[in-house]
Design a protein around this motif. Structure first.
Motif, PDB file in Angstrom:
ATOM      1  N   LEU A 494       0.814  -1.222   0.000  1.00  0.00           N
ATOM      2  CA  LEU A 494       0.000   0.000   0.000  1.00  0.00           C
ATOM      3  C   LEU A 494       0.845   1.270   0.000  1.00  0.00           C
ATOM      4  O   LEU A 494       0.410   2.302  -0.527  1.00  0.00           O
ATOM      5  CB  LEU A 494      -0.938   0.000   1.219  1.00  0.00           C
ATOM      6  CG  LEU A 494      -2.058  -1.031   1.178  1.00  0.00           C
ATOM      7  CD1 LEU A 494      -2.869  -0.999   2.474  1.00  0.00           C
ATOM      8  CD2 LEU A 494      -2.985  -0.787  -0.017  1.00  0.00           C
ATOM      9  N   ASP A 495       2.014   1.215   0.549  1.00  0.00           N
ATOM     10  CA  ASP A 495       2.892   2.384   0.540  1.00  0.00           C
ATOM     11  C   ASP A 495       3.986   2.275  -0.512  1.00  0.00           C
ATOM     12  O   ASP A 495       4.454   3.281  -1.052  1.00  0.00           O
ATOM     13  CB  ASP A 495       3.532   2.582   1.923  1.00  0.00           C
ATOM     14  CG  ASP A 495       4.265   3.899   2.031  1.00  0.00           C
ATOM     15  OD1 ASP A 495       3.605   4.961   1.934  1.00  0.00           O
ATOM     16  OD2 ASP A 495       5.502   3.880   2.222  1.00  0.00           O
ATOM     17  N   ALA A 496       4.370   1.040  -0.835  1.00  0.00           N
ATOM     18  CA  ALA A 496       5.458   0.835  -1.795  1.00  0.00           C
ATOM     19  C   ALA A 496       5.061   1.270  -3.196  1.00  0.00           C
ATOM     20  O   ALA A 496       5.934   1.606  -4.017  1.00  0.00           O
ATOM     21  CB  ALA A 496       5.891  -0.636  -1.797  1.00  0.00           C
ATOM     22  N   ILE A 497       3.768   1.261  -3.502  1.00  0.00           N
ATOM     23  CA  ILE A 497       3.351   1.616  -4.863  1.00  0.00           C
ATOM     24  C   ILE A 497       3.659   3.077  -5.189  1.00  0.00           C
ATOM     25  O   ILE A 497       3.650   3.468  -6.363  1.00  0.00           O
ATOM     26  CB  ILE A 497       1.841   1.354  -5.061  1.00  0.00           C
ATOM     27  CG1 ILE A 497       1.023   2.177  -4.053  1.00  0.00           C
ATOM     28  CG2 ILE A 497       1.527  -0.129  -4.951  1.00  0.00           C
ATOM     29  CD1 ILE A 497      -0.470   2.043  -4.255  1.00  0.00           C
ATOM     30  N   PHE A 498       3.922   3.907  -4.171  1.00  0.00           N
ATOM     31  CA  PHE A 498       4.258   5.313  -4.419  1.00  0.00           C
ATOM     32  C   PHE A 498       5.762   5.524  -4.617  1.00  0.00           C
ATOM     33  O   PHE A 498       6.203   6.650  -4.815  1.00  0.00           O
ATOM     34  CB  PHE A 498       3.782   6.188  -3.251  1.00  0.00           C
ATOM     35  CG  PHE A 498       2.285   6.250  -3.118  1.00  0.00           C
ATOM     36  CD1 PHE A 498       1.542   7.088  -3.929  1.00  0.00           C
ATOM     37  CD2 PHE A 498       1.625   5.453  -2.207  1.00  0.00           C
ATOM     38  CE1 PHE A 498       0.161   7.146  -3.815  1.00  0.00           C
ATOM     39  CE2 PHE A 498       0.235   5.510  -2.083  1.00  0.00           C
ATOM     40  CZ  PHE A 498      -0.493   6.349  -2.888  1.00  0.00           C
ATOM     41  N   LEU A 524       4.472  13.527  -5.037  1.00  0.00           N
ATOM     42  CA  LEU A 524       5.307  14.734  -5.015  1.00  0.00           C
ATOM     43  C   LEU A 524       4.451  15.995  -5.197  1.00  0.00           C
ATOM     44  O   LEU A 524       4.638  16.996  -4.507  1.00  0.00           O
ATOM     45  CB  LEU A 524       6.366  14.644  -6.113  1.00  0.00           C
ATOM     46  CG  LEU A 524       7.364  15.807  -6.208  1.00  0.00           C
ATOM     47  CD1 LEU A 524       8.188  15.892  -4.941  1.00  0.00           C
ATOM     48  CD2 LEU A 524       8.270  15.625  -7.419  1.00  0.00           C
ATOM     49  N   VAL A 525       3.479  15.940  -6.101  1.00  0.00           N
ATOM     50  CA  VAL A 525       2.613  17.094  -6.342  1.00  0.00           C
ATOM     51  C   VAL A 525       1.738  17.381  -5.121  1.00  0.00           C
ATOM     52  O   VAL A 525       1.602  18.526  -4.690  1.00  0.00           O
ATOM     53  CB  VAL A 525       1.746  16.857  -7.595  1.00  0.00           C
ATOM     54  CG1 VAL A 525       0.697  17.959  -7.738  1.00  0.00           C
ATOM     55  CG2 VAL A 525       2.611  16.786  -8.839  1.00  0.00           C
ATOM     56  N   ILE A 526       1.153  16.342  -4.557  1.00  0.00           N
ATOM     57  CA  ILE A 526       0.269  16.543  -3.403  1.00  0.00           C
ATOM     58  C   ILE A 526       1.068  17.043  -2.197  1.00  0.00           C
ATOM     59  O   ILE A 526       0.596  17.915  -1.444  1.00  0.00           O
ATOM     60  CB  ILE A 526      -0.473  15.233  -3.064  1.00  0.00           C
ATOM     61  CG1 ILE A 526      -1.371  14.833  -4.235  1.00  0.00           C
ATOM     62  CG2 ILE A 526      -1.301  15.399  -1.799  1.00  0.00           C
ATOM     63  CD1 ILE A 526      -2.401  15.878  -4.612  1.00  0.00           C
ATOM     64  N   ASP A 527       2.264  16.525  -1.991  1.00  0.00           N
ATOM     65  CA  ASP A 527       3.105  17.018  -0.895  1.00  0.00           C
ATOM     66  C   ASP A 527       3.423  18.498  -1.077  1.00  0.00           C
ATOM     67  O   ASP A 527       3.457  19.268  -0.108  1.00  0.00           O
ATOM     68  CB  ASP A 527       4.411  16.213  -0.820  1.00  0.00           C
ATOM     69  CG  ASP A 527       4.187  14.809  -0.285  1.00  0.00           C
ATOM     70  OD1 ASP A 527       3.105  14.562   0.291  1.00  0.00           O
ATOM     71  OD2 ASP A 527       5.074  13.952  -0.466  1.00  0.00           O
ATOM     72  N   ALA A 528       3.684  18.903  -2.321  1.00  0.00           N
ATOM     73  CA  ALA A 528       3.978  20.311  -2.573  1.00  0.00           C
ATOM     74  C   ALA A 528       2.779  21.201  -2.289  1.00  0.00           C
ATOM     75  O   ALA A 528       2.937  22.384  -1.973  1.00  0.00           O
ATOM     76  CB  ALA A 528       4.420  20.487  -4.036  1.00  0.00           C
ATOM     77  N   THR A 532      -1.814  15.186   1.549  1.00  0.00           N
ATOM     78  CA  THR A 532      -1.334  13.799   1.650  1.00  0.00           C
ATOM     79  C   THR A 532      -2.106  12.949   0.650  1.00  0.00           C
ATOM     80  O   THR A 532      -3.238  13.258   0.274  1.00  0.00           O
ATOM     81  CB  THR A 532      -1.549  13.232   3.065  1.00  0.00           C
ATOM     82  OG1 THR A 532      -2.946  13.294   3.394  1.00  0.00           O
ATOM     83  CG2 THR A 532      -0.751  14.031   4.095  1.00  0.00           C
ATOM     84  N   ILE A 533      -1.471  11.869   0.218  1.00  0.00           N
ATOM     85  CA  ILE A 533      -2.117  10.893  -0.665  1.00  0.00           C
ATOM     86  C   ILE A 533      -1.793   9.507  -0.121  1.00  0.00           C
ATOM     87  O   ILE A 533      -0.664   9.223   0.293  1.00  0.00           O
ATOM     88  CB  ILE A 533      -1.636  11.038  -2.123  1.00  0.00           C
ATOM     89  CG1 ILE A 533      -2.366  10.051  -3.025  1.00  0.00           C
ATOM     90  CG2 ILE A 533      -0.136  10.895  -2.234  1.00  0.00           C
ATOM     91  CD1 ILE A 533      -2.081  10.267  -4.510  1.00  0.00           C
ATOM     92  N   SER A 534      -2.807   8.644  -0.094  1.00  0.00           N
ATOM     93  CA  SER A 534      -2.635   7.295   0.437  1.00  0.00           C
ATOM     94  C   SER A 534      -3.519   6.341  -0.348  1.00  0.00           C
ATOM     95  O   SER A 534      -4.406   6.743  -1.114  1.00  0.00           O
ATOM     96  CB  SER A 534      -2.999   7.246   1.930  1.00  0.00           C
ATOM     97  OG  SER A 534      -4.356   7.645   2.121  1.00  0.00           O
ATOM     98  N   ALA A 535      -3.267   5.058  -0.172  1.00  0.00           N
ATOM     99  CA  ALA A 535      -4.023   4.015  -0.874  1.00  0.00           C
ATOM    100  C   ALA A 535      -4.542   3.009   0.148  1.00  0.00           C
ATOM    101  O   ALA A 535      -3.891   2.751   1.173  1.00  0.00           O
ATOM    102  CB  ALA A 535      -3.156   3.321  -1.918  1.00  0.00           C
TER     103      ALA A 535
END
Length: 556
Positions: A494-498, A524-528, A532-535
């Motif tokens: 779930l985290d490795a896909i990023f 990277l875009v969402i952090d900027a 946050t982005i998650s799955a």
């Protein structure tokens, strides 16, 4: 508003000369430039104030004016008494026969009042001839009265030291008075004192003179009248030693106060310089070591407990350095990943080219040709995506944000997919709030993230599947989700896909069609944007996986 508060480097690089000058500036002595400025400013104000106080011309002039007024008052009193004593009665019925100042009673009155007022006096007639001098004894044969003098004043060693210091200063810069000399004739006349002429004419006069030794002498003349007739002029004199002594005492006291204030100011300046200049110097040295690359993970001094601007500067420097090192680590990791990802298609391409030259079978050569074309396309796609990813960070750090209506953004993206996917059975649905939802950001990059997630959902969706997009508001944030009906994501991925170049694609897709940078760029875009982005996986009540869901959380 800058979307990305991260650091980004400039294009200018200091030349060797500037670098050497910078090295020289870093090597400072025990007193930094800022410390010297703090002490200079504080000491200048104290020295300037003390110099102004030590220059006591106004104080001296005030004392002289006060003594003139006192002499004038005493002169009027003595002149009134002399005018009364000048009335000479010779008949038995008290009839006044004449007025004269040249008599023994006049001399006695002048001497007695001069003693009472402690002011020497000279009496002149209308012709300027000296009639009486209070300093001369009228008669002899009187008893001599002796009094013990008071004990000398005991002064502290500190005051004696500063008096000697002041006397030495005064010898270097002696006071210069531009006053006429006081007459030294044994028997003075009215011609020696121009103020006597003023008194004989009926007005009060005053004059400031000096002796050959430079001592001040103040004199005041007052007319002596009898029945409104001017009989002569009275001259009262006073030495200026008391004035000089008062000024000297005030200046010595000022010098002592100045010395104490100077020491206190110097200590406070040193303390202030140490509490300001020293931490800044430490921060500058640490930052310079980071610039020169001495050591790894250089630690910036922590002054956050100070709770002031230097503490804030320390916190900012530490955060900046951490971000810088993280950026360097990311660049190193990115370079290693790029090298690894490029090496695989290059190796495959090289092997296929070598085999193509040796193999003569046309069928095998056709297969090798297909491998070469696939590897070239893969390399082109990798280079394109890598170039886009490398430019993205710089673009985000330099671009200015603007209000973005997420409802319009999602609808615009979905309209494009409904057009391109019109010949498939996949449907797109959008559940939105009733009112507009806006965030600050870059609409182009947010649209890119949304397309990446929808592309990912479409690729994993079954035939006749549905891609659902939800948008809702919370107190301080906005939640945007993209859901599909695919097989879901392995729980351990779930985290490795990023991660960069990570690929987990359906088996039906050909190998190498994706570079594995889509989700990495999305994060990277969402952090900027400060979000946050998650799955996660969608499940039913029994725990069965219904599909994957990507959640984007952005600040309002």
């Amino acid at each position: 508003m800058n979307v990305d508060p991260k650091l980004h480097g400039g294009d200018q690089v200091p030349d060797e000369k500037k670098s050497e000058n910078r090295e020289k500036k870093v090597r400072r002595g025990p007193f930094s430039s800022l410390g010297r400025r703090i002490m200079a400013i504080n000491l200048f104000s104290v020295v300037f104030l003390a110099g102004g106080v030590l220059y006591l011309d106004q104080f001296r002039d005030g004392l002289i004016e006060a003594r003139f007024q006192a002499l004038t008052t005493n002169g009027r009193m003595i002149a009134g008494a002399l005018g009364e004593a000048a009335l000479q009665e010779v008949s038995l019925d008290g009839q006044v026969q004449y007025l004269t100042l040249d008599s023994l009673p006049i001399k006695r009155v002048l001497r007695r009042l001069s003693i009472v007022t402690n002011t020497p006096g000279l009496l002149f007639d209308r012709e300027g001839v000296l009639i009486a001098d209070s300093r001369r004894l009228i008669s002899a044969g009187r008893n001599i009265v002796s009094e013990e003098l008071p004990p000398p004043e005991v002064k502290s060693p500190v005051r004696l030291f500063f008096e000697e210091l002041y006397d030495g200063w005064e010898k270097l810069f002696p006071a210069k008075y531009d006053y006429p000399l006081f007459p030294t004739n044994p028997i003075p006349s009215g011609a020696d004192f121009q103020e006597i002429g003023t008194a004989i004419n009926g007005d009060n006069g005053r004059m400031t003179r000096q002796t050959y030794n430079g001592e001040l002498v103040l004199s005041v003349s007052v007319p002596v009248q009898g029945f409104k007739h001017i009989l002569g002029g009275l001259l009262l004199t006073e030495s200026g030693n008391s004035i000089d002594e008062s000024v000297r005492s005030a200046q010595v006291t000022t010098l002592i106060v100045f010395a104490v204030t100077l020491v206190i100011t110097l200590l406070l300046s040193l303390f202030l310089a140490r509490t300001i200049a020293a931490p800044i110097h430490m921060l500058a040295e640490a930052a310079d070591k980071v610039r020169r690359g001495i050591g790894r993970r250089m630690v910036i001094p922590d002054f956050s407990e100070r709770k002031d601007e230097i503490g804030d500067l320390s916190v900012s420097f530490r955060a900046m350095t951490t971000a810088l090192y993280d950026r360097l680590d990311a660049i190193e990791a990115f370079a290693a990943d790029v090298a690894h990802e490029l090496k695989n298609p290059l190796t495959s391409l090289g092997t296929a080219v070598q085999a193509f030259e040796r193999v003569k079978d046309e069928e095998i050569r056709e297969k090798l040709r297909a491998v070469i074309v696939s590897d070239v396309k893969r390399l082109d796609r990798l280079i394109t995506d890598i170039s886009a990813a490398s430019r993205l960070d710089a673009e985000l750090s330099r671009s200015e944000g603007e209000p973005v209506d997420l409802i319009k953004l999602v609808e615009g993206v979905l309209d494009g997919y409904r057009t391109t996917q019109m010949f498939t059975a996949i449907s797109f649905d959008f559940k939105q709030p009733e009112k507009a939802v806006k965030v600050m950001g870059l609409p182009g990059r947010l649209g890119q993230v949304l397309r990446n997630l929808i592309d990912n959902a479409v690729s994993f969706s079954p035939e006749a599947g549905q891609v659902l997009i939800r948008l809702k508001e919370e107190d301080t944030s906005v939640i945007l989700s993209v859901e599909d009906e695919g097989p879901g994501i392995p729980e351990n991925k779930l985290d490795a896909i990023f991660s960069r170049f990570y690929t987990e694609r359906p088996k039906a897709e050909g190998f190498g069609r994706h570079s594995g940078l889509g989700l990495s760029i999305s994060r990277l875009v969402i952090d900027a944007h400060g979000g946050t982005i998650s799955a996660q996986n969608r499940t039913d009540a029994s725990g069965k996986v219904l599909g994957a869901m990507f959640l984007i959380k952005l600040p309002k």
